[in-house]
Each structure stands twice: as structure tokens, then as C-alpha cells.
Design a protein around this motif. Structure first.
Motif, mmCIF file in Angstrom:
data_model
loop_
_atom_site.group_PDB
_atom_site.id
_atom_site.type_symbol
_atom_site.label_atom_id
_atom_site.label_comp_id
_atom_site.label_asym_id
_atom_site.label_seq_id
_atom_site.Cartn_x
_atom_site.Cartn_y
_atom_site.Cartn_z
ATOM 1 N N GLU A 105 0.717 -1.052 -0.116
ATOM 2 C CA GLU A 105 -0.095 0.079 -0.069
ATOM 3 C C GLU A 105 0.876 1.279 -0.066
ATOM 4 O O GLU A 105 0.435 2.210 -0.477
ATOM 5 N N LYS A 106 1.865 1.329 0.529
ATOM 6 C CA LYS A 106 3.058 2.466 0.911
ATOM 7 C C LYS A 106 3.173 2.675 -0.797
ATOM 8 O O LYS A 106 3.501 3.979 -1.013
ATOM 9 N N ARG A 295 11.023 -6.945 -7.540
ATOM 10 C CA ARG A 295 11.169 -6.776 -6.173
ATOM 11 C C ARG A 295 9.681 -6.146 -5.459
ATOM 12 O O ARG A 295 9.247 -6.277 -4.582
ATOM 13 N N TRP A 296 9.415 -4.993 -6.102
ATOM 14 C CA TRP A 296 8.268 -4.383 -5.850
ATOM 15 C C TRP A 296 6.910 -4.709 -6.573
ATOM 16 O O TRP A 296 6.150 -3.831 -6.301
ATOM 17 N N ASP A 347 10.087 3.863 2.292
ATOM 18 C CA ASP A 347 8.914 3.329 2.936
ATOM 19 C C ASP A 347 8.533 2.160 2.800
ATOM 20 O O ASP A 347 7.546 2.017 3.572
ATOM 21 N N THR A 348 8.756 1.510 1.814
ATOM 22 C CA THR A 348 8.394 0.402 1.896
ATOM 23 C C THR A 348 8.609 -0.709 3.000
ATOM 24 O O THR A 348 9.766 -0.903 3.140
ATOM 25 N N PRO A 349 7.783 -1.183 3.804
ATOM 26 C CA PRO A 349 8.106 -1.940 5.006
ATOM 27 C C PRO A 349 8.601 -3.397 4.608
ATOM 28 O O PRO A 349 8.661 -3.983 3.592
ATOM 29 N N TYR A 354 9.696 -9.808 3.165
ATOM 30 C CA TYR A 354 9.640 -10.621 3.767
ATOM 31 C C TYR A 354 8.396 -11.800 3.299
ATOM 32 O O TYR A 354 8.525 -12.990 2.873
ATOM 33 N N ARG A 355 7.150 -10.953 3.192
ATOM 34 C CA ARG A 355 5.932 -11.852 2.830
ATOM 35 C C ARG A 355 6.225 -12.396 1.480
ATOM 36 O O ARG A 355 5.530 -13.478 1.042
#
Length: 444
Positions: A105-106, A295-296, A347-349, A354-355
Motif C-alpha cells: 500500500e505504501k 522486487r516491488w 518507505d516500503t516496509p 519478507y512476505r
């Protein structure tokens, strides 16, 4: 003889259609910056350009020589689907196809904020906004391989980054070394430009490590680039620090720059460690290509980059300027995504990464477990990226220049992966015929 005067535009915005020489200065330039020339004598009709008598439009050599085998196979499929079995696509490395791997969402909020700011609706410099390049440099810099904004070229996805890197390093008639099996785009781009492709072997029995002796044997005086893909598409392998250092030793010994395709950088499973090529190099210059796509999980956003790691100023100003010139052919990366890049990278957590990796690892293990016991199939367990390769005893699948193997994309939902494996098992069991020489064989 009559005098025929004409004009040659040197600068300015318009062409003066009046052939009068009024207002011409001593240098042959009028006040609008238009140079006048005078030709004595009439133009012979025999020297006038002959008019074509019929249409004859042919495709360019580049277009004829351009072939992406993955796209050709997938786009050209003419199959009648089994009405009782919905299709499960395991061919294209797009993690968004099934909707089970959304970006964070970020990431989406960063894009919305960039749109709402109305700051990124115009053209950006061809290599990207200075601020966006600075953000990418800060994200990837490390003491072993420091980066500044001037070392970053933003591109329209990692594919354009690879295109620019190959084009700036190679001329027609040169050759590049690419992995086998490997990403088909390398060959697609090189061959279209008249660049010879030499395939160096990867060793499945060693988790797809590079056959260094074979790779070095291919180098000659026209070799201008060595492409290293880590983590690997299509193999899912992740090279150790020691193996990468051995690769660098070969490149250093032969003075060959490296194009490091690191689009899957940091996409490694727990227990493995990713090491960028540049962080290990003491002298070999490297163009590292990456982007947001994998990756994103946003391949359609078309944001990539080249990181210029120029050990000992070997690339110098010429290669950097060449990349700038090539980037000016089109207007590069999407400006809105450039506006969002700072928030996306910073800001991506960590939980999102990991998920994603946990899911890919789980699906890889499911696929490996379900298919490794099927007669006629041999698998190598991947350590990262989004793929694994399956050895088929007899096949002619050549999309990755590696006969007798096919690639499975492990981004599909778990239940679909189980179903796909069951179908593959059923097919192999139906067509499996033991060979008289005690080797397994699949009927074709």
C-alpha cells in the motif's frame, strides 16, 4: 548561364522562402541566420532524382533480425483450451497476473501522491530527475561500491537499461558472452544490432554455477561485454561470494567489462545471501541494471536504472556520455514513478519483502516436492528469484537456449501450483516410456 540561388538554414525557427539575397552580410548570412549559396548553371534533367514507379516498402534489417522467443511462443500460441481444465499460465514472469501478489500500500500511495502533486506531468531530463537519481544512488550505495546521482541513469524498465548498456559497449561485429540457459532478451537485443552472441554454460549439477573454464575459452579480441545474471532468470540460482569473485577474476584477467543484470537483487530465500557484483570488484568496471519490476511487484510501471560502477575510471567520460546520448533517443522512465521513487524505496516496509519471498520459497518447494519424483523429470531447487528449471528427458523447448529443460514461474497461487504440478505429473506418467538403455525417456 542562369544563376540559381537557394538557402541553407543555419539556425532560427523558420525558413525564408524568398530567394532574394537582400540583407545578406559579408559572411553570406542574413539577419535570420540563414546562409545563401549561389550555383551557376542549370541542373541537368538527367541528374534529377528519378521518380519511383511503384511502391516498394521493406522492413528494416533491425526489425527482421529482432526476435524474442518467449514472446513469440506465448503470443503465437493457437491452442484450444480443455473446457474442463482452466488454463494455468506458468510461462511469463509477471507476478501480477493472478492478483495474489499485490504491491504494498505504501507503494501505491506514493504513486497517488506523485499524481496529486501535479509536479510530474511534464518531460524530465532523459537520464531522469536529479533528485530521483540521487534517491536511487543513496539506496544502493555502499562503502565497497559508492554511488552518486551522476552514476545513475533512469530508464524505462530494466529491459531498456540492458538495451542501453549493450548498445553503449558494443559495435556491430563485436561479441558478448551470455549465460546458457539465460534470459532471452540479451540475444534479442544483441542480434538485432549485429552483435554476435556467445553462450557460456551454466552447470545444473552445481546449482547452475558458471562453467568458468568454458566462459573464458569464448573470449577473443572482439569480446566487449560479459553479462552476469544474479539471481538468475530462468534458473533461480544465487551465486556465492566466492563464485562471483572467480567470475571477476576472469573479467579482470581479460579486461572485459561486466553488465550485471540484478533485477532480482535481494530476492533470495532465507538461508541465502545476495551479493552485488560491484561490491566485490576492485578493478572491473560494471554497469549494473535493475528496477522496480520484480522486487516491488510493479513490472508495468516501467522504472529501471543503470548504476555505473567505474573502477579506476576505465569507462571514463566517453561511456557515461554515450549512455546520455542513447537515453535521449526516447524520454526514458515514467515521470510520475520518478516522483514516487523516494517514498517507494525508503518507505516500503520490510514485512512486504519478507512476505513476498516467503510465498515464492513456499511455492518453489511445493513444485520441487511434487515434480522431483515424476519419472522423466529432474529439478534443481532454486535459491531466489521467481523461477525453477525442470529437466525433461526429451524436449525441444529452446526459449532459453537450453534444450530438454523448461522454466516454471512460481508466482501463481498455491492451489493453482498444486493443480499445475498434478497436471504435469499426469502428462509425464501418460507419456513416460522406459528406455532400453536404462535411461528414462518421454515419448514425443
Amino acid at each position: 548561364m542562369e544563376d540559381n540561388s537557394y538557402v541553407v538554414k543555419m539556425n532560427g525557427n523558420g525558413v525564408n522562402e524568398n530567394n532574394s539575397l537582400n540583407g545578406v552580410n559579408g559572411k553570406g548570412l542574413n539577419r535570420n541566420g540563414i546562409q545563401h549559396k549561389t550555383v551557376k548553371g542549370s541542373v541537368s534533367k538527367s541528374k534529377q532524382k528519378s521518380r519511383r514507379q511503384r511502391w516498394n516498402i521493406r522492413p528494416s534489417e533491425i526489425s527482421i533480425n529482432t526476435l524474442n522467443p518467449i514472446r513469440a511462443i506465448v503470443d503465437g500460441m493457437k491452442l484450444s483450451p480443455n473446457p474442463g481444465k482452466p488454463m494455468i499460465a506458468l510461462s511469463i514472469g509477471d507476478p501480477t497476473v493472478f492478483g495474489n501478489l499485490p504491491t504494498d500500500e505504501k507503494v501505491t500511495q506514493a504513486l497517488k501522491d506523485a499524481i496529486d502533486s501535479h509536479k510530474y506531468n511534464g518531460y524530465a531530463p532523459s537520464v531522469g530527475y536529479q533528485k530521483s537519481r540521487d534517491v536511487v544512488a543513496n539506496f544502493y550505495t555502499c562503502p565497497e561500491a559508492p554511488l552518486e546521482a551522476e552514476d545513475v541513469v533512469l530508464t524505462s524498465g530494466c529491459s531498456q537499461a540492458i538495451d542501453l548498456a549493450i548498445t553503449v559497449l558494443c559495435n556491430p561485429g563485436d561479441n558478448i558472452l551470455i549465460p546458457c540457459p539465460g534470459f532471452s532478451l540479451y540475444k534479442t537485443l544483441a542480434v538485432s544490432l549485429g552483435i554476435q552472441v556467445k553462450l557460456y554454460n551454466l552447470l545444473p549439477e552445481k546449482s547452475w554455477e558458471i562453467d568458468l573454464q568454458h566462459m573464458e575459452s569464448l573470449i577473443d579480441d572482439r569480446t566487449t561485454c560479459l553479462i552476469i545474471n544474479n539471481p538468475s532468470n530462468p534458473c533461480g540460482s544465487v551465486y556465492s561470494k566466492e563464485h562471483l569473485q572467480n567470475v571477476l577474476s576472469v573479467a579482470s584477467k581479460n579486461c572485459i567489462p561486466i553488465l550485471a543484470d540484478e533485477i532480482y537483487g535481494d530476492m533470495v530465500f532465507p538461508g541465502c545471501k545476495y551479493q552485488s557484483m560491484a561490491s566485490l570488484s576492485s578493478d572491473v568496471p560494471i554497469l549494473a541494471c535493475g528496477g522496480l519490476a520484480k522486487r516491488w511487484l510493479v513490472p508495468g510501471w516501467r522504472m529501471g536504472w543503470i548504476l555505473i560502477h567505474d573502477r579506476n575510471q576505465i569507462f571514463g567520460k566517453e561511456i557515461r556520455q554515450g549512455l546520455v546520448h542513447l537515453s535521449q533517443r526516447i524520454m526514458g522512465a515514467c515521470t510520475i514513478v520518478q516522483g514516487a521513487i523516494e517514498s517507494i524505496l525508503n518507505d516500503t516496509p520490510q514485512e512486504f519483502y519478507y512476505r513476498t519471498l516467503s510465498f515464492l520459497k513456499s511455492n518453489s518447494e511445493i513444485c520441487f516436492s511434487e515434480l522431483s519424483t515424476v519419472p522423466g523429470l529432474t529439478l534443481v531447487l532454486p535459491a531466489g528469484a521467481m523461477y525453477l528449471m525442470v529437466s525433461l528427458t526429451r524436449s525441444e523447448l529452446l526459449a532459453f537456449e537450453y534444450p530438454n529443460y523448461f522454466r516454471i514461474v512460481v508466482t501463481v497461487p498455491e492451489e493453482m501450483m498444486m493443480e499445475a504440478c498434478a497436471r504435469i505429473r499426469e502428462f509425464c506418467q501418460r507419456h513416460y516410456r522406459p528406455c532400453s538403455q536404462d535411461s528414462n525417456e518421454l515419448d514425443q
